[in-house]
Design a protein around this motif. Structure first.
Motif, PDB file in Angstrom:
ATOM      1  N   VAL A 179      47.424  -1.029  54.718  1.00 39.43           N
ATOM      2  CA  VAL A 179      47.259  -2.405  55.192  1.00 39.43           C
ATOM      3  C   VAL A 179      47.271  -2.447  56.712  1.00 39.43           C
ATOM      4  CG1 VAL A 179      48.350  -4.682  55.289  1.00 39.43           C
ATOM      5  CG2 VAL A 179      48.198  -3.465  53.112  1.00 39.43           C
ATOM      6  N   ILE A 180      48.141  -1.663  57.333  1.00 40.64           N
ATOM      7  CA  ILE A 180      48.214  -1.617  58.793  1.00 40.64           C
ATOM      8  C   ILE A 180      46.908  -1.114  59.390  1.00 40.64           C
ATOM      9  CG2 ILE A 180      49.339  -0.453  60.732  1.00 40.64           C
ATOM     10  CD1 ILE A 180      51.934  -0.516  59.072  1.00 40.64           C
ATOM     11  N   VAL A 181      46.342  -0.072  58.787  1.00 41.92           N
ATOM     12  CA  VAL A 181      45.057   0.462  59.257  1.00 41.92           C
ATOM     13  C   VAL A 181      43.963  -0.601  59.113  1.00 41.92           C
ATOM     14  CG1 VAL A 181      43.258   2.176  58.835  1.00 41.92           C
ATOM     15  CG2 VAL A 181      45.674   2.841  58.744  1.00 41.92           C
ATOM     16  N   LEU A 201      43.216  -9.922  51.869  1.00 42.69           N
ATOM     17  CA  LEU A 201      43.835  -9.733  53.182  1.00 42.69           C
ATOM     18  C   LEU A 201      42.815  -9.938  54.295  1.00 42.69           C
ATOM     19  CD1 LEU A 201      46.081  -6.581  52.559  1.00 42.69           C
ATOM     20  CD2 LEU A 201      46.753  -8.995  52.530  1.00 42.69           C
ATOM     21  N   GLY A 202      41.624  -9.389  54.111  1.00 44.87           N
ATOM     22  CA  GLY A 202      40.584  -9.586  55.113  1.00 44.87           C
ATOM     23  C   GLY A 202      40.182 -11.047  55.230  1.00 44.87           C
ATOM     24  N   PHE A 203      40.156 -11.738  54.113  1.00 46.45           N
ATOM     25  CA  PHE A 203      39.819 -13.163  54.054  1.00 46.45           C
ATOM     26  C   PHE A 203      40.623 -13.952  55.089  1.00 46.45           C
ATOM     27  CE2 PHE A 203      40.285 -17.439  52.537  1.00 46.45           C
ATOM     28  CZ  PHE A 203      39.228 -17.744  51.707  1.00 46.45           C
ATOM     29  N   ILE A 242      54.235 -10.071  52.046  1.00 51.93           N
ATOM     30  CA  ILE A 242      54.474  -9.015  53.038  1.00 51.93           C
ATOM     31  C   ILE A 242      53.162  -8.445  53.546  1.00 51.93           C
ATOM     32  CG2 ILE A 242      55.504  -6.749  53.435  1.00 51.93           C
ATOM     33  CD1 ILE A 242      57.528  -8.986  53.179  1.00 51.93           C
ATOM     34  N   TYR A 243      52.238  -8.183  52.630  1.00 54.23           N
ATOM     35  CA  TYR A 243      50.956  -7.611  53.038  1.00 54.23           C
ATOM     36  C   TYR A 243      50.117  -8.630  53.812  1.00 54.23           C
ATOM     37  CZ  TYR A 243      52.353  -4.239  49.478  1.00 54.23           C
ATOM     38  OH  TYR A 243      53.051  -3.319  48.736  1.00 54.23           O
ATOM     39  N   ILE A 244      50.163  -9.890  53.381  1.00 58.47           N
ATOM     40  CA  ILE A 244      49.413 -10.936  54.088  1.00 58.47           C
ATOM     41  C   ILE A 244      49.927 -11.093  55.510  1.00 58.47           C
ATOM     42  CG2 ILE A 244      48.984 -13.424  54.173  1.00 58.47           C
ATOM     43  CD1 ILE A 244      49.000 -13.391  51.095  1.00 58.47           C
TER      44      ILE A 244
END
Length: 457
Positions: free
Chosen positions: A235-237, A367-369, A397-399
């Protein structure tokens, strides 16, 4: 006794403050929500008509000239769009013209009817700002209260058009200043966003429901704090890529705008040239997937936001083409907004990165959205809330990671050039206090005489 009296006095003042803003804002937000409901209904009709008559695309240049002439003769005071509303909030002056609302509504519907790649947020926000300004004049409010009312108008428009009232309220506060929010307008913005969204739903106008299957079967409370270290690294990348892509979109749009102004000095002709370029791009890629909103399509094989969230199929370059189509459309002078196309770009880039990183495609599309919009608009908190409102708290957390890092990696760039920098994102370099993004871009010009930077708006 004195302390009790002081507490009671404060309570009364807060009650009066809240009731006053309820009286000011609820009618305004109801009008904004109704206008947004009509806009969304109309947008659905023109989009359906375009799907049924794909030949409408070939009249895009002519439609662009019509919109250009309309703004040239009747809408010059409203041409600043979202940036004009922000300027009026920062430094109240002539106000937001009432004609902005009907002009942007008509211009956006024409853009979508003929296949231009644009969004809807800009239209809703401009209608909200125009209606709020009209109410401010009707109420005869002083400049300080008009300023708060304009913020509330933004919140009402944004919350109603996407069905995300919490994100709408925070967006209206966060978008004005990078690194600082003025909480004086927090309650008015929240009231307006909720009232605007409720009114839109009361008219029977709904919104697209997005769903991702990743962790959908997990019902335990701990799912709200799901964390896999390896997945978090991925996710960080991806977040870094989202931030860089948002910068690319913003800078490309500003440079295209400068190019159009340089080579087509007469404003009403710019959309004609842009329309011809969109038609050329359509033939180049051989698909209509990148026209219009891109939310959904009657063609089950089309690449849309919905398909990117639901299908495991990987599309490696859809994000790139949507950036090009949208940058050309909006830079040429067609009306609409950047946000829904950015949702498409982000979902498509997340989809592509999921294929490269071996990650869940639906999660990374989601997430990209939100993350690429966080980077392009410099509103990470609002976009995090939007992610929760649209996709659920399971992925919080990921969002948050994606939105916060995309915001950081996007640097001091963005789609709203009137946005000001209150607190720089990093300590590197010196920036004047409360400098606008437009002025910051001029300071970043590396080559003297770079007119493409200095002419961008």
């Amino acid at each position: 006794m004195i302390a009790v009296r002081h507490i009671l006095q404060n309570a009364v003042e807060h009650i009066i403050f809240s009731v006053r803003w309820l009286i000011y804002i609820v009618p305004m937000a109801a009008v904004v929500g109704s206008a947004v409901a009509f806009f969304l209904w109309s947008l659905e009709q023109v989009t359906r008509f375009r799907f049924e008559h794909p030949w409408m695309l070939y009249f895009l240049p002519l439609a662009g000239v019509a919109v250009g002439l309309l703004y040239h003769y009747y809408g010059r005071s409203a041409e600043g769009g979202n940036n004009l509303i922000m300027d009026q909030i920062h430094q109240p002056g002539g106000g937001v013209p009432r004609r902005m609302a009907p002009l942007i509504l008509f211009g956006t519907l024409v853009t979508h009817l003929f296949g231009g790649s644009a969004g809807r947020e800009g239209t809703a926000v401009q209608m909200g700002g125009s209606i709020a300004s009209a109410f401010g004049r009707w109420y005869r409010l002083d400049p300080a209260r008009v300023r708060i009312l304009l913020v509330a108008g933004i919140a009402a428009g944004f919350g109603a058009v996407f069905g995300t009232p919490l994100a709408g309220a925070v967006f209206a506060l966060e978008v004005l200043m990078i690194g600082r929010m003025e909480y004086e307008a927090l309650l008015p913005a929240f009231i307006a966003a909720v009232a605007g969204d409720w009114t839109c739903h009361a008219w029977g106008v709904g919104h697209t429901h997005y769903h991702i299957d990743f962790l959908a079967s997990s019902a335990s409370p701990s799912a709200f704090f799901h964390l896999e270290p390896v997945l978090l690294v991925k996710v960080i990348v991806a977040a870094a890529a989202f931030g860089l892509a948002s910068t690319a979109f913003a800078e490309l749009s500003h440079r295209f705008s400068a190019l159009f102004k340089r080579f087509v000095p007469y404003g009403p002709l710019r959309p004609a040239v842009g329309g011809l370029l969109v038609i050329g791009l359509f033939f180049l890629v051989g698909t209509s997937d990148y026209l219009g909103l891109g939310v959904s399509s009657p063609d089950p094989k089309a690449v849309t936001i919905v398909s990117l969230l639901q299908s495991p199929e990987i599309h490696y370059w859809s994000w790139f083409w949507k950036i090009i189509f949208t940058a050309v459309t909006l830079s040429a002078g067609f009306k609409g907004g950047e946000v829904t196309p950015l949702f498409f770009v982000g979902a498509a880039l997340g989809n592509a990165l999921a294929g490269v990183l071996g990650a869940p495609t639906d999660l990374f599309a989601a997430l990209g959205f939100v993350a690429i919009f966080a980077g392009a608009s410099n509103t990470p908190l609002a976009c995090t809330l939007m992610g929760v409102e649209l996709f659920g708290a399971t992925h919080l957390i990921y969002i948050a990671t994606a939105c916060f890092l995309a915001y950081l990696f996007s640097g001091h760039s963005g789609i709203y050039l009137s946005q000001r920098i209150a607190v720089p994102k990093t300590g590197a370099g010196e920036l004047p206090p409360e400098i606008s993004l437009r002025e910051a871009r001029e300071l970043r010009v590396s080559a003297p005489g770079d007119e493409l930077n200095s002419d961008a708006s």
